[in-house]
Every structure is written in structure tokens, then in C-alpha cells.
Design a protein around this motif. Sequence first.
Motif: not given
Length: 208
Positions: A128-146
Motif C-alpha cells: 500500500l505504501l508503494r502504491r502511495a509513493a506512485a501518487l506523490l509529487r517529489p517531496g510529498g508525504t504519506v500521513l498514516a494512522e497507526t
Amino acid sequence: MTAAFVRSGFDAALRGAPARLVRSDGAEVVLAVRRWHADAAGDDRWLLDRCTGPVLDLGCGPGRLLVALTRRGVPALGVDVSAAAVARCRARGVAVLRRDLFAALPGRWDHVLLADGNIGIGGDPARLLRRAAALLRPGGTVLAETDPDPTACWAGTARVHTAEGPGRPLPWAVVGADALRAVAAAAGFEVIASHAGPRCFSELRLAG
């Protein structure tokens, strides 16, 4: 995946029905249905304050974070496979797509949200994080609830139970903040910020 999701019971929960998630290891969690349908509040602000540019909310549910971001003037798009969730988002006037988050999605984003335990979607957080990476602009971030337990690390299947009975099993995962560091590294991310409390969050950026 859409039909399976509806039969899972999540669709009923996203219409507002009380629900609990029962994992294949026997653990049970009462789903925060009231919070999903309410306005963003409390610890949600930690997520919202870090959204400084366009946001893609994966598994957006009824759209409380989308509403809050729109009010702040932050462009935001929600994605959810639930017809009930999408209908609620549209009624609240926010942008949403009814789509599997692994399907084609438009644009590149400054931030990808995985709130309310959505890091568990699909049962494979690294994928899922690799999927998110493909959706980010350079320098973008993922915000995840743990998970509130920082050491939690589990994957299997889970069923949503409502008054209608149990839904069909879906692949699911649970990750705590400590365990997420290893999962994030496997997907090419590093943790750059975190928040611990009744609800816990991590912000991830692609390493290097």
C-alpha cells in the motif's frame, strides 16, 4: 473488489450502522463509526495541519477530512469503493471518486492520507505504501494512522460485524508506530514525524 467490499459490511458501517471488526486471530475492534460521520476534531488536527498542498485521501469514508481540508482552502480528493461513502461525500460537497485505490487515479499529490486504520487496506502495508509513493509529487508525504500499540504488527483477514450479521472476510493488517518504521523502509520511506496519544500517526517521506 467493489462488490466484495460491499459484502464485507463496511458499506453498512459507512451508512452509519454500529460495527465492529473481528480479525482472524480473534481480536475485535469497535469501529469509530460516529467519528467517521462527524466533523473533523481532536487528533484529526495533527493530520490536517501537515497538509500544506493538494491531498489525496485513500479510503476517505464519509469525508470528514475532505470537508475540513476544503474549508482550509486545501485542494483534496477522496477515493473510496463504498457507494455509501461516496454518496455522503457528494452530499457534503467534496470531491470524491468511487474507485479501488489500486486502480488508475489522477494526478500527483503533496500528501496521501491513510487515516482511520486504512494502512491495513489490502493486508499488505508495504504494498500500500508503494502504491502511495506512485501518487506523490517529489517531496510529498504519506500521513498514516497507526495502531495505539506501537509494536503491533499483524496481517490476516477480518470481517465487519453489524446488526445485519458478519460480512465476508477481507485481507487486513494492523501496524503500530514502531513496526511501521520497518514496513516504511521496505517501501522506500522514512518516518519524519509522529504523534502518540489515544490515536497515533506517522508522517512518511520517500528516503533519499
